[in-house]
Design a protein around this motif. Sequence first.
Motif, mmCIF file in Angstrom:
data_model
loop_
_atom_site.group_PDB
_atom_site.id
_atom_site.type_symbol
_atom_site.label_atom_id
_atom_site.label_comp_id
_atom_site.label_asym_id
_atom_site.label_seq_id
_atom_site.Cartn_x
_atom_site.Cartn_y
_atom_site.Cartn_z
ATOM 1 N N ARG A 53 109.622 -34.041 20.546
ATOM 2 C CA ARG A 53 110.774 -34.634 20.992
ATOM 3 C C ARG A 53 110.018 -35.238 22.381
ATOM 4 N NH1 ARG A 53 112.732 -31.683 25.828
ATOM 5 N NH2 ARG A 53 112.085 -29.695 25.998
ATOM 6 N N PHE A 54 110.701 -36.026 23.371
ATOM 7 C CA PHE A 54 110.434 -36.684 24.058
ATOM 8 C C PHE A 54 110.926 -36.363 25.513
ATOM 9 C CE2 PHE A 54 110.375 -40.098 20.827
ATOM 10 C CZ PHE A 54 109.006 -40.284 20.592
ATOM 11 N N VAL A 55 110.221 -36.338 26.678
ATOM 12 C CA VAL A 55 110.599 -36.214 27.915
ATOM 13 C C VAL A 55 110.089 -37.286 28.845
ATOM 14 C CG1 VAL A 55 110.408 -34.539 29.923
ATOM 15 C CG2 VAL A 55 110.689 -33.307 27.897
ATOM 16 N N VAL A 56 111.005 -38.076 29.312
ATOM 17 C CA VAL A 56 110.585 -39.149 30.103
ATOM 18 C C VAL A 56 110.444 -38.744 31.684
ATOM 19 C CG1 VAL A 56 111.189 -41.632 30.965
ATOM 20 C CG2 VAL A 56 111.482 -40.821 28.550
ATOM 21 N N ILE A 57 109.360 -38.859 32.001
ATOM 22 C CA ILE A 57 109.052 -38.663 33.440
ATOM 23 C C ILE A 57 109.071 -39.872 34.510
ATOM 24 C CG2 ILE A 57 107.554 -37.380 35.170
ATOM 25 C CD1 ILE A 57 106.256 -36.111 32.441
ATOM 26 N N GLU A 58 109.975 -40.064 35.117
ATOM 27 C CA GLU A 58 110.032 -41.420 35.978
ATOM 28 C C GLU A 58 109.527 -40.983 37.329
ATOM 29 O OE1 GLU A 58 113.965 -43.624 34.576
ATOM 30 O OE2 GLU A 58 114.477 -41.808 35.232
ATOM 31 N N LYS A 59 109.115 -42.273 38.020
ATOM 32 C CA LYS A 59 108.461 -42.084 39.195
ATOM 33 C C LYS A 59 109.015 -41.049 40.115
ATOM 34 C CE LYS A 59 106.789 -45.091 43.152
ATOM 35 N NZ LYS A 59 105.358 -44.743 43.241
ATOM 36 N N GLY A 60 110.504 -40.858 40.458
ATOM 37 C CA GLY A 60 110.629 -39.988 41.273
ATOM 38 C C GLY A 60 110.419 -38.505 41.062
ATOM 39 N N ALA A 61 109.975 -38.109 39.644
ATOM 40 C CA ALA A 61 109.680 -36.745 39.449
ATOM 41 C C ALA A 61 108.167 -36.421 39.548
ATOM 42 C CB ALA A 61 110.025 -36.621 38.002
ATOM 43 N N LEU A 65 106.011 -32.743 39.813
ATOM 44 C CA LEU A 65 104.741 -32.380 38.682
ATOM 45 C C LEU A 65 103.568 -32.378 39.227
ATOM 46 C CD1 LEU A 65 107.499 -33.081 37.024
ATOM 47 C CD2 LEU A 65 105.681 -33.942 35.223
ATOM 48 N N ALA A 66 103.103 -33.287 40.280
ATOM 49 C CA ALA A 66 101.976 -32.966 41.018
ATOM 50 C C ALA A 66 101.819 -31.806 41.774
ATOM 51 C CB ALA A 66 101.498 -34.084 42.160
ATOM 52 N N GLU A 67 102.917 -31.339 42.530
ATOM 53 C CA GLU A 67 102.951 -30.092 43.321
ATOM 54 C C GLU A 67 102.887 -28.944 42.145
ATOM 55 O OE1 GLU A 67 102.387 -29.590 46.504
ATOM 56 O OE2 GLU A 67 102.049 -31.741 46.812
ATOM 57 N N THR A 68 103.420 -28.886 41.414
ATOM 58 C CA THR A 68 103.570 -27.942 40.349
ATOM 59 C C THR A 68 102.349 -27.551 39.834
ATOM 60 O OG1 THR A 68 105.956 -28.218 39.727
ATOM 61 C CG2 THR A 68 104.636 -27.077 38.254
ATOM 62 N N ALA A 69 101.618 -28.989 39.401
ATOM 63 C CA ALA A 69 100.062 -28.760 38.825
ATOM 64 C C ALA A 69 99.168 -28.031 40.144
ATOM 65 C CB ALA A 69 99.513 -30.010 38.505
ATOM 66 N N ALA A 70 99.463 -28.373 41.259
ATOM 67 C CA ALA A 70 98.235 -27.914 42.276
ATOM 68 C C ALA A 70 98.759 -26.255 42.612
ATOM 69 C CB ALA A 70 98.937 -28.809 43.713
ATOM 70 N N ALA A 71 100.094 -25.912 42.413
ATOM 71 C CA ALA A 71 100.520 -24.494 42.624
ATOM 72 C C ALA A 71 99.902 -23.764 41.404
ATOM 73 C CB ALA A 71 101.851 -24.596 42.799
ATOM 74 N N ARG A 72 100.055 -24.242 40.059
ATOM 75 C CA ARG A 72 99.402 -23.509 38.879
ATOM 76 C C ARG A 72 98.136 -23.379 39.162
ATOM 77 N NH1 ARG A 72 101.066 -19.856 36.883
ATOM 78 N NH2 ARG A 72 99.694 -20.622 34.983
ATOM 79 N N LEU A 139 97.130 -39.085 27.895
ATOM 80 C CA LEU A 139 96.288 -37.917 28.731
ATOM 81 C C LEU A 139 96.623 -36.595 28.519
ATOM 82 C CD1 LEU A 139 96.032 -39.627 32.423
ATOM 83 C CD2 LEU A 139 94.626 -39.662 30.648
ATOM 84 N N SER A 140 95.794 -35.826 28.763
ATOM 85 C CA SER A 140 96.364 -34.113 28.602
ATOM 86 C C SER A 140 95.942 -33.690 29.793
ATOM 87 C CB SER A 140 95.921 -33.686 27.258
ATOM 88 O OG SER A 140 94.271 -33.749 26.995
ATOM 89 N N GLY A 141 94.565 -32.928 29.999
ATOM 90 C CA GLY A 141 94.295 -32.409 30.994
ATOM 91 C C GLY A 141 94.855 -30.760 30.870
ATOM 92 N N TRP A 142 94.123 -30.113 31.719
ATOM 93 C CA TRP A 142 94.566 -28.702 31.787
ATOM 94 C C TRP A 142 95.921 -28.222 31.940
ATOM 95 C CZ3 TRP A 142 96.820 -26.350 35.986
ATOM 96 C CH2 TRP A 142 96.668 -26.708 37.212
ATOM 97 N N PRO A 143 96.756 -29.148 32.717
ATOM 98 C CA PRO A 143 98.077 -28.733 32.788
ATOM 99 C C PRO A 143 98.930 -28.766 31.600
ATOM 100 C CG PRO A 143 97.682 -30.246 34.740
ATOM 101 C CD PRO A 143 96.421 -30.203 33.740
ATOM 102 N N SER A 144 98.534 -29.748 30.570
ATOM 103 C CA SER A 144 99.105 -29.728 29.320
ATOM 104 C C SER A 144 98.817 -28.683 28.373
ATOM 105 C CB SER A 144 98.667 -31.173 28.805
ATOM 106 O OG SER A 144 97.596 -31.129 28.156
ATOM 107 N N HIS A 145 97.965 -27.538 28.795
ATOM 108 C CA HIS A 145 97.646 -26.805 28.230
ATOM 109 C C HIS A 145 98.192 -25.266 28.445
ATOM 110 C CE1 HIS A 145 95.411 -29.420 25.395
ATOM 111 N NE2 HIS A 145 94.754 -29.587 26.569
ATOM 112 N N ALA A 152 107.413 -24.271 34.198
ATOM 113 C CA ALA A 152 107.663 -24.640 35.631
ATOM 114 C C ALA A 152 108.072 -26.257 35.697
ATOM 115 C CB ALA A 152 106.735 -24.140 36.697
ATOM 116 N N ALA A 153 107.234 -26.963 35.127
ATOM 117 C CA ALA A 153 107.356 -28.408 35.275
ATOM 118 C C ALA A 153 108.332 -29.059 34.350
ATOM 119 C CB ALA A 153 106.018 -29.077 35.220
#
Length: 192
Positions: A53-61, A65-72, A139-145, A152-153
């Motif tokens: 399925r798709f989750v569209v992440i718009e600019k406002g979000a 997600l950046a802060e969630t990645a930093a916290a994780r 892209l993937s990267g560690w947050p995607s795994h 959280a995100a």
Amino acid sequence: MPTPNPEALAFMLSRRSRPAKTLSGPAPTRAELEPLLTAAARTPDHGKLEPWRFVVIEKGAMPRLAETAAARGAALGLDAEQITKGRAQFDQGLLAVAVIEVQKPSEKIPAIEQSYSAGAVCLALLNAALAAGWGANWLSGWPSHDRGFMTAALGLADHERIAGFVHIATETNAPPERPRPDLKAITDWVET
């Protein structure tokens, strides 16, 4: 005799992802994105399970997600460079589509085939965006795994995971061609 589509083949022979960090505004509107999602949803899907399925992440979000990645990253004990790299795609992103693999119970379709289909959706979306004239990067990267980031995100359930983030926006400059595989080195022909 097959009916050729030389324009489509020429596109496939020359397609090149655009680095996400080089994308700028504007990003596609919802109306411009829907045909791309429609094209991606035509991906081969053994058993018609739709294991994605798709989750569209718009600019406002993106900042969330950046802060969630930093916290994780901090919770995982990652170093500053890894944390910065993990959050960078959201710090810089204008629009991304998270392709979510959704494993579905099936006696006939193994889990690995569902994973392949989700990966194929990522590539189909990437190619649809490029064919429509947008710049795009998968892209993937560690947050995607990381299960904690997924929950959280994006609120993913236990049977879901991120197959990839496809960033789509306006190309600022065409990247140089890069080396491609030597076809002879990676191809075997079975004649009998």
